[in-house]
Design an enzyme around this catalytic site. Structure first.
Site, PDB file in Angstrom:
ATOM      1  N   LYS A   6      21.717 -18.721   3.500  1.00  0.00           N
ATOM      2  CA  LYS A   6      22.358 -17.816   2.532  1.00  0.00           C
ATOM      3  C   LYS A   6      21.311 -17.199   1.611  1.00  0.00           C
ATOM      4  CE  LYS A   6      24.272 -19.701  -1.285  1.00  0.00           C
ATOM      5  NZ  LYS A   6      23.742 -19.187  -2.558  1.00  0.00           N
ATOM      6  N   ASN A   7      20.445 -18.039   1.060  1.00  0.00           N
ATOM      7  CA  ASN A   7      19.520 -17.524   0.051  1.00  0.00           C
ATOM      8  C   ASN A   7      18.457 -16.600   0.641  1.00  0.00           C
ATOM      9  OD1 ASN A   7      20.961 -18.752  -1.914  1.00  0.00           O
ATOM     10  ND2 ASN A   7      19.517 -20.433  -2.281  1.00  0.00           N
ATOM     11  N   ARG A  26      24.818 -13.831  -9.225  1.00  0.00           N
ATOM     12  CA  ARG A  26      23.586 -13.525  -9.948  1.00  0.00           C
ATOM     13  C   ARG A  26      22.502 -12.955  -9.044  1.00  0.00           C
ATOM     14  NH1 ARG A  26      22.741 -15.656 -14.574  1.00  0.00           N
ATOM     15  NH2 ARG A  26      20.572 -15.779 -13.994  1.00  0.00           N
ATOM     16  N   CYS A  48      25.894 -18.773 -16.256  1.00  0.00           N
ATOM     17  CA  CYS A  48      26.626 -19.160 -15.061  1.00  0.00           C
ATOM     18  C   CYS A  48      27.479 -20.371 -15.400  1.00  0.00           C
ATOM     19  CB  CYS A  48      25.678 -19.357 -13.882  1.00  0.00           C
ATOM     20  SG  CYS A  48      25.303 -21.006 -13.451  1.00  0.00           S
ATOM     21  N   ARG A 103      21.147 -18.915 -17.449  1.00  0.00           N
ATOM     22  CA  ARG A 103      20.178 -18.678 -16.366  1.00  0.00           C
ATOM     23  C   ARG A 103      19.504 -17.331 -16.637  1.00  0.00           C
ATOM     24  NH1 ARG A 103      22.693 -20.058 -10.576  1.00  0.00           N
ATOM     25  NH2 ARG A 103      20.590 -19.605  -9.900  1.00  0.00           N
ATOM     26  N   PRO A 104      18.368 -17.380 -17.321  1.00  0.00           N
ATOM     27  CA  PRO A 104      17.724 -16.137 -17.752  1.00  0.00           C
ATOM     28  C   PRO A 104      17.130 -15.333 -16.590  1.00  0.00           C
ATOM     29  CG  PRO A 104      16.327 -18.029 -18.248  1.00  0.00           C
ATOM     30  CD  PRO A 104      17.619 -18.572 -17.723  1.00  0.00           C
ATOM     31  N   VAL A 105      16.901 -14.033 -16.845  1.00  0.00           N
ATOM     32  CA  VAL A 105      16.215 -13.193 -15.845  1.00  0.00           C
ATOM     33  C   VAL A 105      14.985 -12.526 -16.463  1.00  0.00           C
ATOM     34  CG1 VAL A 105      18.194 -12.753 -14.324  1.00  0.00           C
ATOM     35  CG2 VAL A 105      17.837 -11.276 -16.316  1.00  0.00           C
ATOM     36  N   LEU A 144      11.904 -13.256 -16.458  1.00  0.00           N
ATOM     37  CA  LEU A 144      10.696 -13.152 -15.621  1.00  0.00           C
ATOM     38  C   LEU A 144      10.801 -11.973 -14.643  1.00  0.00           C
ATOM     39  CD1 LEU A 144      10.166 -16.954 -14.880  1.00  0.00           C
ATOM     40  CD2 LEU A 144       8.941 -15.545 -16.550  1.00  0.00           C
ATOM     41  N   ASP A 196      19.489 -27.851  -5.592  1.00  0.00           N
ATOM     42  CA  ASP A 196      20.735 -27.562  -4.869  1.00  0.00           C
ATOM     43  C   ASP A 196      21.269 -28.778  -4.110  1.00  0.00           C
ATOM     44  OD1 ASP A 196      20.782 -25.007  -5.807  1.00  0.00           O
ATOM     45  OD2 ASP A 196      20.105 -24.044  -3.966  1.00  0.00           O
ATOM     46  N   ARG A 222      31.600 -19.608  -1.090  1.00  0.00           N
ATOM     47  CA  ARG A 222      30.428 -18.777  -1.424  1.00  0.00           C
ATOM     48  C   ARG A 222      29.221 -19.194  -0.589  1.00  0.00           C
ATOM     49  NH1 ARG A 222      29.135 -18.017  -7.628  1.00  0.00           N
ATOM     50  NH2 ARG A 222      27.522 -16.858  -6.548  1.00  0.00           N
TER      51      ARG A 222
END
Ligand code: UD1
Length: 420
Positions: free
Chosen positions: A22-23, A92, A116, A121-123, A125, A304, A396
Protein backbone atom coordinates in the site's frame (compact mmCIF):
# COMPACT_ATOMS: atom_id res chain seq x y z
CA UNK A 1 -20.52 0.76 8.78
CA UNK A 2 -19.47 -2.88 8.60
CA UNK A 3 -18.31 -4.93 11.55
CA UNK A 4 -16.46 -8.22 11.97
CA UNK A 5 -17.88 -11.02 14.08
CA UNK A 6 -15.10 -13.34 15.20
CA UNK A 7 -15.42 -16.64 17.05
CA UNK A 8 -12.01 -17.01 18.65
CA UNK A 9 -9.84 -19.97 19.44
CA UNK A 10 -9.41 -21.52 16.00
CA UNK A 11 -5.92 -22.69 15.03
CA UNK A 12 -4.64 -21.03 11.86
CA UNK A 13 -3.05 -23.21 9.22
CA UNK A 14 -2.43 -23.21 5.50
CA UNK A 15 -1.12 -20.64 3.06
CA UNK A 16 -1.93 -17.02 2.42
CA UNK A 17 -0.79 -14.78 -0.44
CA UNK A 18 0.48 -11.34 0.51
CA UNK A 19 -0.63 -8.40 -1.63
CA UNK A 20 1.30 -5.46 -3.02
CA UNK A 21 2.58 -2.67 -0.80
CA UNK A 22 0.00 0.00 0.00
CA UNK A 23 2.62 2.52 1.04
CA UNK A 24 4.68 2.02 -2.10
CA UNK A 25 1.61 2.43 -4.31
CA UNK A 26 0.61 5.60 -2.45
CA UNK A 27 3.99 7.13 -3.37
CA UNK A 28 4.23 5.79 -6.91
CA UNK A 29 0.76 6.85 -8.04
CA UNK A 30 1.53 10.58 -7.46
CA UNK A 31 5.04 10.08 -8.85
CA UNK A 32 3.29 9.45 -12.17
CA UNK A 33 2.51 13.19 -12.22
CA UNK A 34 6.22 13.78 -12.95
CA UNK A 35 5.88 12.74 -16.63
CA UNK A 36 2.99 12.83 -19.10
CA UNK A 37 1.77 9.54 -20.50
CA UNK A 38 0.62 6.07 -19.65
CA UNK A 39 1.88 3.88 -16.80
CA UNK A 40 1.00 0.34 -15.92
CA UNK A 41 1.30 -0.28 -12.17
CA UNK A 42 0.99 -3.94 -11.18
CA UNK A 43 0.36 -5.71 -7.87
CA UNK A 44 -1.57 -2.70 -6.55
CA UNK A 45 -3.86 -3.87 -3.73
CA UNK A 46 -7.57 -3.03 -3.84
CA UNK A 47 -7.83 -0.82 -0.78
CA UNK A 48 -9.73 2.26 0.27
CA UNK A 49 -6.51 4.31 0.54
CA UNK A 50 -5.57 3.40 -3.03
CA UNK A 51 -9.07 4.40 -4.20
CA UNK A 52 -8.72 7.70 -2.29
CA UNK A 53 -5.39 8.45 -3.99
CA UNK A 54 -6.95 7.47 -7.33
CA UNK A 55 -9.86 9.86 -6.78
CA UNK A 56 -7.48 12.69 -5.82
CA UNK A 57 -5.44 12.19 -9.00
CA UNK A 58 -8.64 11.99 -11.10
CA UNK A 59 -9.65 15.40 -9.75
CA UNK A 60 -6.41 16.69 -11.28
CA UNK A 61 -7.26 15.22 -14.68
CA UNK A 62 -5.43 11.89 -14.38
CA UNK A 63 -7.22 8.94 -15.96
CA UNK A 64 -7.04 5.73 -13.90
CA UNK A 65 -8.42 2.33 -14.72
CA UNK A 66 -8.08 -0.89 -12.78
CA UNK A 67 -7.63 -4.17 -14.59
CA UNK A 68 -7.49 -6.79 -11.82
CA UNK A 69 -4.34 -6.01 -9.79
CA UNK A 70 -3.05 -3.47 -12.30
CA UNK A 71 -3.71 0.25 -12.45
CA UNK A 72 -3.39 1.88 -15.84
CA UNK A 73 -2.61 5.50 -15.08
CA UNK A 74 -2.68 8.16 -17.79
CA UNK A 75 -1.32 11.58 -16.84
CA UNK A 76 -1.73 13.09 -20.27
CA UNK A 77 -4.47 15.56 -19.36
CA UNK A 78 -3.46 16.93 -15.96
CA UNK A 79 -5.16 20.33 -15.67
CA UNK A 80 -5.68 20.97 -11.93
CA UNK A 81 -2.94 21.35 -9.40
CA UNK A 82 -4.91 21.18 -6.22
CA UNK A 83 -5.48 18.62 -3.46
CA UNK A 84 -8.69 19.77 -1.72
CA UNK A 85 -9.29 19.38 2.01
CA UNK A 86 -12.17 16.93 1.39
CA UNK A 87 -9.68 14.43 -0.08
CA UNK A 88 -6.62 15.15 2.05
CA UNK A 89 -8.55 14.78 5.32
CA UNK A 90 -9.40 11.20 4.28
CA UNK A 91 -5.77 10.29 3.85
CA UNK A 92 -2.58 12.07 4.83
CA UNK A 93 -0.51 10.45 2.07
CA UNK A 94 -2.29 12.92 -0.27
CA UNK A 95 0.60 15.27 0.62
CA UNK A 96 2.70 13.22 -1.82
CA UNK A 97 1.26 15.23 -4.74
CA UNK A 98 3.02 18.39 -3.49
CA UNK A 99 6.54 17.61 -4.74
CA UNK A 100 5.55 16.24 -8.17
CA UNK A 101 3.12 19.12 -8.90
CA UNK A 102 5.60 21.89 -8.04
CA UNK A 103 8.45 20.17 -9.86
CA UNK A 104 6.52 19.40 -13.04
CA UNK A 105 3.91 22.19 -13.24
CA UNK A 106 5.46 24.91 -11.08
CA UNK A 107 2.43 25.19 -8.83
CA UNK A 108 0.50 23.31 -6.20
CA UNK A 109 -2.26 24.01 -3.71
CA UNK A 110 -2.46 21.20 -1.18
CA UNK A 111 -4.60 21.20 1.93
CA UNK A 112 -2.76 20.78 5.22
CA UNK A 113 -3.69 17.34 6.50
CA UNK A 114 -4.34 18.26 10.13
CA UNK A 115 -4.00 15.69 12.93
CA UNK A 116 -4.77 12.04 12.72
CA UNK A 117 -6.86 9.72 14.89
CA UNK A 118 -4.06 9.13 17.39
CA UNK A 119 -2.40 12.55 17.50
CA UNK A 120 -0.42 15.22 15.66
CA UNK A 121 1.41 14.33 12.47
CA UNK A 122 3.29 17.34 11.14
CA UNK A 123 4.32 17.94 7.51
CA UNK A 124 6.90 20.66 8.24
CA UNK A 125 9.74 18.64 6.72
CA UNK A 126 7.88 18.29 3.42
CA UNK A 127 7.30 22.04 3.31
CA UNK A 128 10.85 23.00 4.33
CA UNK A 129 12.28 20.58 1.78
CA UNK A 130 10.26 21.99 -1.11
CA UNK A 131 11.21 25.50 0.05
CA UNK A 132 14.91 24.60 0.09
CA UNK A 133 14.52 23.43 -3.51
CA UNK A 134 13.60 27.04 -4.34
CA UNK A 135 9.80 27.01 -4.32
CA UNK A 136 7.92 29.92 -2.78
CA UNK A 137 5.67 28.30 -0.20
CA UNK A 138 2.96 30.00 1.84
CA UNK A 139 0.33 28.64 4.18
CA UNK A 140 -2.96 30.29 3.26
CA UNK A 141 -6.43 29.34 4.48
CA UNK A 142 -5.35 25.89 5.60
CA UNK A 143 -3.58 25.20 2.31
CA UNK A 144 0.07 24.85 1.33
CA UNK A 145 0.41 27.11 -1.70
CA UNK A 146 3.67 26.52 -3.58
CA UNK A 147 5.08 28.13 -6.72
CA UNK A 148 8.33 27.82 -8.64
CA UNK A 149 9.60 28.39 -12.14
CA UNK A 150 12.18 25.62 -11.99
CA UNK A 151 13.29 24.00 -8.77
CA UNK A 152 16.99 24.20 -7.92
CA UNK A 153 19.09 21.44 -6.36
CA UNK A 154 19.84 21.86 -2.65
CA UNK A 155 21.27 20.03 0.32
CA UNK A 156 18.52 19.02 2.71
CA UNK A 157 19.15 17.40 6.06
CA UNK A 158 16.02 15.94 7.57
CA UNK A 159 15.72 16.48 11.35
CA UNK A 160 13.74 13.26 11.50
CA UNK A 161 14.16 10.44 9.01
CA UNK A 162 10.66 10.87 7.54
CA UNK A 163 9.35 8.42 4.97
CA UNK A 164 6.92 10.88 3.42
CA UNK A 165 9.29 13.87 3.37
CA UNK A 166 12.06 11.78 1.80
CA UNK A 167 9.65 10.60 -0.92
CA UNK A 168 8.24 14.04 -1.60
CA UNK A 169 11.63 15.78 -1.77
CA UNK A 170 13.18 13.00 -3.86
CA UNK A 171 10.36 13.26 -6.41
CA UNK A 172 10.69 17.04 -6.60
CA UNK A 173 14.51 16.98 -6.78
CA UNK A 174 14.38 14.55 -9.71
CA UNK A 175 13.23 17.40 -11.97
CA UNK A 176 15.23 20.22 -10.32
CA UNK A 177 18.15 21.97 -11.98
CA UNK A 178 21.40 20.73 -10.42
CA UNK A 179 22.22 18.28 -7.69
CA UNK A 180 20.32 17.69 -4.46
CA UNK A 181 21.36 15.75 -1.41
CA UNK A 182 18.91 14.35 1.13
CA UNK A 183 20.75 13.52 4.34
CA UNK A 184 19.13 11.40 7.05
CA UNK A 185 16.83 10.08 4.32
CA UNK A 186 14.40 7.27 5.09
CA UNK A 187 15.56 3.82 3.97
CA UNK A 188 12.21 2.06 4.27
CA UNK A 189 11.73 -0.47 1.43
CA UNK A 190 8.84 1.57 0.00
CA UNK A 191 11.14 4.60 -0.39
CA UNK A 192 13.82 2.45 -1.97
CA UNK A 193 11.17 1.10 -4.35
CA UNK A 194 10.12 4.66 -5.19
CA UNK A 195 13.75 5.57 -5.93
CA UNK A 196 14.05 2.55 -8.23
CA UNK A 197 10.83 3.58 -9.99
CA UNK A 198 12.08 7.16 -10.47
CA UNK A 199 15.38 5.84 -11.82
CA UNK A 200 13.47 3.76 -14.38
CA UNK A 201 11.65 6.98 -15.35
CA UNK A 202 15.04 8.55 -16.09
CA UNK A 203 15.92 10.12 -12.73
CA UNK A 204 19.55 10.04 -11.58
CA UNK A 205 19.68 8.94 -7.97
CA UNK A 206 22.74 7.71 -6.10
CA UNK A 207 22.78 6.06 -2.68
CA UNK A 208 19.48 4.22 -3.14
CA UNK A 209 18.77 2.19 0.00
CA UNK A 210 21.06 4.37 2.13
CA UNK A 211 20.32 7.39 4.31
CA UNK A 212 22.15 9.75 1.93
CA UNK A 213 20.48 10.22 -1.42
CA UNK A 214 22.14 12.26 -4.14
CA UNK A 215 19.84 13.31 -6.94
CA UNK A 216 21.06 14.94 -10.10
CA UNK A 217 18.04 16.68 -11.58
CA UNK A 218 17.04 15.99 -15.19
CA UNK A 219 14.91 18.04 -17.62
CA UNK A 220 12.29 15.39 -18.28
CA UNK A 221 11.22 11.97 -17.12
CA UNK A 222 9.20 9.34 -18.98
CA UNK A 223 6.39 6.94 -17.99
CA UNK A 224 7.27 3.33 -17.17
CA UNK A 225 5.61 0.14 -15.96
CA UNK A 226 6.22 -1.18 -12.46
CA UNK A 227 5.06 -3.84 -10.01
CA UNK A 228 4.66 -3.08 -6.32
CA UNK A 229 6.82 -4.91 -3.77
CA UNK A 230 4.95 -7.11 -1.25
CA UNK A 231 3.32 -5.36 1.69
CA UNK A 232 5.59 -6.05 4.67
CA UNK A 233 3.04 -4.87 7.22
CA UNK A 234 0.30 -7.13 5.88
CA UNK A 235 2.83 -9.98 6.01
CA UNK A 236 3.90 -9.07 9.56
CA UNK A 237 0.27 -8.94 10.68
CA UNK A 238 -0.37 -12.48 9.38
CA UNK A 239 2.80 -13.70 11.09
CA UNK A 240 1.62 -12.34 14.43
CA UNK A 241 -1.87 -13.81 13.83
CA UNK A 242 -0.32 -17.22 13.21
CA UNK A 243 1.93 -16.97 16.28
CA UNK A 244 -1.10 -16.07 18.42
CA UNK A 245 -3.40 -18.79 17.16
CA UNK A 246 -1.13 -21.84 17.01
CA UNK A 247 -0.49 -23.99 13.94
CA UNK A 248 1.74 -23.49 10.94
CA UNK A 249 1.16 -20.82 8.32
CA UNK A 250 3.00 -20.17 5.10
CA UNK A 251 3.06 -16.70 3.55
CA UNK A 252 3.44 -16.64 -0.22
CA UNK A 253 4.66 -13.72 -2.35
CA UNK A 254 6.32 -11.88 0.51
CA UNK A 255 9.82 -10.57 1.05
CA UNK A 256 11.47 -12.02 4.19
CA UNK A 257 14.40 -9.55 3.92
CA UNK A 258 12.00 -6.68 4.63
CA UNK A 259 10.71 -8.36 7.78
CA UNK A 260 13.86 -9.34 9.64
CA UNK A 261 13.14 -7.23 12.74
CA UNK A 262 9.67 -8.74 13.10
CA UNK A 263 10.91 -12.27 12.37
CA UNK A 264 13.70 -12.04 14.93
CA UNK A 265 11.32 -10.74 17.63
CA UNK A 266 8.88 -13.56 16.81
CA UNK A 267 11.74 -16.05 17.15
CA UNK A 268 12.49 -14.62 20.60
CA UNK A 269 8.80 -15.10 21.38
CA UNK A 270 9.21 -18.78 20.53
CA UNK A 271 8.02 -19.03 16.91
CA UNK A 272 10.00 -21.15 14.48
CA UNK A 273 10.69 -20.13 10.89
CA UNK A 274 11.65 -21.44 7.51
CA UNK A 275 12.45 -18.73 4.98
CA UNK A 276 12.58 -18.87 1.20
CA UNK A 277 13.24 -16.16 -1.38
CA UNK A 278 9.62 -15.10 -1.44
CA UNK A 279 7.93 -17.17 1.24
CA UNK A 280 7.94 -17.62 5.00
CA UNK A 281 6.70 -20.55 7.05
CA UNK A 282 5.96 -19.87 10.70
CA UNK A 283 5.24 -22.51 13.31
CA UNK A 284 3.60 -20.98 16.33
CA UNK A 285 5.20 -21.23 19.78
CA UNK A 286 3.61 -23.58 22.35
CA UNK A 287 3.86 -20.76 24.86
CA UNK A 288 4.47 -17.13 23.87
CA UNK A 289 7.58 -15.73 25.60
CA UNK A 290 7.49 -12.06 26.64
CA UNK A 291 9.65 -9.89 24.37
CA UNK A 292 10.28 -6.14 24.67
CA UNK A 293 10.05 -4.06 21.53
CA UNK A 294 11.03 -0.49 20.69
CA UNK A 295 9.88 0.78 17.32
CA UNK A 296 12.49 2.40 15.11
CA UNK A 297 13.11 3.49 11.56
CA UNK A 298 13.90 0.72 9.06
CA UNK A 299 15.45 -1.82 9.49
CA UNK A 300 14.18 -1.57 13.08
CA UNK A 301 10.85 -2.83 14.34
CA UNK A 302 8.11 -0.93 12.44
CA UNK A 303 5.68 1.35 14.28
CA UNK A 304 3.03 -0.11 11.97
CA UNK A 305 3.48 -3.46 13.83
CA UNK A 306 3.42 -2.02 17.37
CA UNK A 307 -0.32 -2.54 17.99
CA UNK A 308 -0.24 -6.13 16.74
CA UNK A 309 2.78 -6.84 18.98
CA UNK A 310 0.92 -5.59 22.04
CA UNK A 311 -1.86 -8.07 21.27
CA UNK A 312 0.67 -10.90 21.02
CA UNK A 313 2.32 -9.90 24.29
CA UNK A 314 -1.08 -9.74 26.00
CA UNK A 315 -1.14 -13.52 25.82
CA UNK A 316 2.54 -14.09 26.66
CA UNK A 317 3.88 -15.87 29.75
CA UNK A 318 5.27 -12.79 31.49
CA UNK A 319 5.78 -9.03 31.27
CA UNK A 320 7.10 -6.97 28.41
CA UNK A 321 7.54 -3.31 27.54
CA UNK A 322 6.61 -1.97 24.12
CA UNK A 323 7.88 1.51 23.32
CA UNK A 324 6.83 3.50 20.28
CA UNK A 325 9.62 5.93 19.52
CA UNK A 326 8.17 7.05 16.16
CA UNK A 327 4.62 7.98 17.18
CA UNK A 328 4.34 8.70 20.90
CA UNK A 329 0.53 8.70 20.99
CA UNK A 330 -0.25 5.68 18.86
CA UNK A 331 -1.96 3.62 21.55
CA UNK A 332 -5.71 3.94 20.91
CA UNK A 333 -5.93 0.12 20.79
CA UNK A 334 -4.82 -0.21 24.43
CA UNK A 335 -8.17 0.67 26.11
CA UNK A 336 -9.96 -1.67 23.69
CA UNK A 337 -7.54 -4.52 24.38
CA UNK A 338 -8.09 -3.95 28.10
CA UNK A 339 -11.83 -4.43 27.48
CA UNK A 340 -10.97 -7.86 26.07
CA UNK A 341 -9.14 -8.68 29.30
CA UNK A 342 -5.57 -7.62 28.53
CA UNK A 343 -3.45 -6.24 31.37
CA UNK A 344 -1.69 -3.14 30.00
CA UNK A 345 -0.38 -0.01 31.71
CA UNK A 346 0.42 2.95 29.56
CA UNK A 347 3.18 5.30 30.61
CA UNK A 348 3.65 7.97 27.92
CA UNK A 349 4.92 6.07 24.89
CA UNK A 350 5.60 2.83 26.76
CA UNK A 351 3.06 0.04 27.16
CA UNK A 352 3.80 -2.34 30.03
CA UNK A 353 2.05 -5.57 29.16
CA UNK A 354 1.51 -8.37 31.66
CA UNK A 355 0.53 -11.52 29.84
CA UNK A 356 -2.85 -13.00 30.82
CA UNK A 357 -4.02 -16.62 30.42
CA UNK A 358 -6.86 -15.70 28.07
CA UNK A 359 -8.78 -12.85 26.52
CA UNK A 360 -12.57 -12.85 26.46
CA UNK A 361 -14.59 -11.69 23.47
CA UNK A 362 -16.72 -8.56 23.58
CA UNK A 363 -17.53 -5.56 21.37
CA UNK A 364 -14.58 -3.33 20.55
CA UNK A 365 -14.16 -0.27 18.40
CA UNK A 366 -11.62 0.31 15.63
CA UNK A 367 -9.96 3.71 15.75
CA UNK A 368 -7.27 3.52 13.09
CA UNK A 369 -5.78 1.04 10.69
CA UNK A 370 -3.18 -0.80 12.76
CA UNK A 371 -5.19 -0.51 15.99
CA UNK A 372 -8.02 -2.29 14.15
CA UNK A 373 -5.65 -5.03 13.03
CA UNK A 374 -4.57 -5.59 16.63
CA UNK A 375 -8.22 -5.95 17.71
CA UNK A 376 -8.95 -8.50 14.97
CA UNK A 377 -5.90 -10.51 16.10
CA UNK A 378 -7.09 -10.30 19.70
CA UNK A 379 -10.54 -11.52 18.62
CA UNK A 380 -8.99 -14.51 16.80
CA UNK A 381 -7.22 -15.54 20.00
CA UNK A 382 -9.96 -14.64 22.50
CA UNK A 383 -12.47 -17.01 24.05
CA UNK A 384 -16.00 -16.52 22.77
CA UNK A 385 -17.24 -13.93 20.29
CA UNK A 386 -15.61 -10.61 19.54
CA UNK A 387 -17.26 -7.94 17.46
CA UNK A 388 -14.90 -5.40 15.92
CA UNK A 389 -16.91 -2.33 14.96
CA UNK A 390 -16.03 0.25 12.27
CA UNK A 391 -13.89 -2.03 10.18
CA UNK A 392 -13.66 0.58 7.43
CA UNK A 393 -10.32 1.45 9.02
CA UNK A 394 -9.10 -2.05 8.12
CA UNK A 395 -10.36 -1.70 4.57
CA UNK A 396 -7.93 1.21 4.16
CA UNK A 397 -4.94 -1.08 4.43
CA UNK A 398 -5.81 -4.80 4.38
CA UNK A 399 -7.20 -6.37 1.22
CA UNK A 400 -10.04 -8.81 2.00
CA UNK A 401 -8.49 -9.62 5.38
CA UNK A 402 -11.51 -11.66 6.49
CA UNK A 403 -11.36 -13.85 3.37
CA UNK A 404 -7.64 -14.47 3.84
CA UNK A 405 -8.13 -15.33 7.51
CA UNK A 406 -11.07 -17.62 6.67
CA UNK A 407 -8.82 -19.52 4.29
CA UNK A 408 -6.45 -20.12 7.21
CA UNK A 409 -9.31 -21.55 9.27
CA UNK A 410 -10.40 -18.50 11.26
CA UNK A 411 -14.06 -17.95 12.05
CA UNK A 412 -14.52 -14.33 11.00
CA UNK A 413 -17.49 -12.85 9.20
CA UNK A 414 -18.22 -9.37 7.87
CA UNK A 415 -21.65 -8.06 8.75
CA UNK A 416 -22.59 -5.11 6.61
CA UNK A 417 -23.95 -1.95 8.23
CA UNK A 418 -27.45 -2.61 6.89
CA UNK A 419 -27.72 -5.92 8.75
CA UNK A 420 -27.32 -4.60 12.29
C1 UD1 B 1 4.75 6.53 6.69
C2 UD1 B 1 3.76 5.42 6.50
C3 UD1 B 1 3.14 5.00 7.83
C4 UD1 B 1 4.23 4.70 8.86
C5 UD1 B 1 5.25 5.83 8.95
C6 UD1 B 1 6.44 5.49 9.82
C7 UD1 B 1 2.93 5.88 4.27
C8 UD1 B 1 1.78 6.32 3.43
N1 UD1 B 1 2.71 5.88 5.59
O1 UD1 B 1 4.01 7.65 7.19
O2 UD1 B 1 2.35 3.84 7.60
O3 UD1 B 1 3.64 4.52 10.12
O4 UD1 B 1 5.76 6.13 7.62
O5 UD1 B 1 7.09 4.37 9.35
O6 UD1 B 1 3.95 5.53 3.77
N2 UD1 B 1 7.61 14.02 11.00
C9 UD1 B 1 7.84 15.34 11.28
N3 UD1 B 1 7.66 16.24 10.29
C10 UD1 B 1 7.26 15.89 9.03
C11 UD1 B 1 7.05 14.54 8.75
C12 UD1 B 1 7.21 13.62 9.76
O7 UD1 B 1 8.19 15.69 12.40
O8 UD1 B 1 7.13 16.77 8.17
C13 UD1 B 1 7.80 13.00 12.06
C14 UD1 B 1 6.50 12.30 12.44
O9 UD1 B 1 5.77 13.01 13.39
C15 UD1 B 1 7.01 10.98 12.98
C16 UD1 B 1 8.26 10.72 12.13
O10 UD1 B 1 8.60 11.96 11.54
O11 UD1 B 1 7.40 11.09 14.31
C17 UD1 B 1 8.09 9.69 11.05
O12 UD1 B 1 6.98 10.03 10.23
P1 UD1 B 1 7.00 9.73 8.67
O13 UD1 B 1 8.09 8.77 8.38
O14 UD1 B 1 6.97 11.02 7.93
O15 UD1 B 1 5.60 9.02 8.44
P2 UD1 B 1 4.68 9.11 7.16
O16 UD1 B 1 5.49 9.27 5.94
O17 UD1 B 1 3.56 10.07 7.41
Amino acid sequence: MDKFVIHGGKTLKGAVTIGGSKNEALAIMPAALLASGKYSLGNVPELRDIATMGRLLELMGVDIERERDTLVVNTFRVNKFEAPYEQVKKMRASIYVLGPLVARYGKARVSLPGGCAWGPRPVNLHIEGIRKLGAKVEIRGGYIVAKATRLKGAKITLDVSSVGATGNIMMAASLARGTSVIANAATEPEITALAVFLTKMGARIDGIGTSRLEIEGVDTLHPVDERMIPDRIEAGTFLVAAALCGGTVRLEMCKPDHLMAVISKLEEAGARFELGDNWIRLTAPRAIHPVDVKTAIYPGFPTDMQAQWITLMSLSRGSSVIIDSIYFDRFKHVPELIRLGADIDLNRNAAIVKGVKSLTGTKVMSTDLRASASLVLAGLAADGTTEVLRVYHLDRGYERIEKKLQMLGASIRRVSGREF
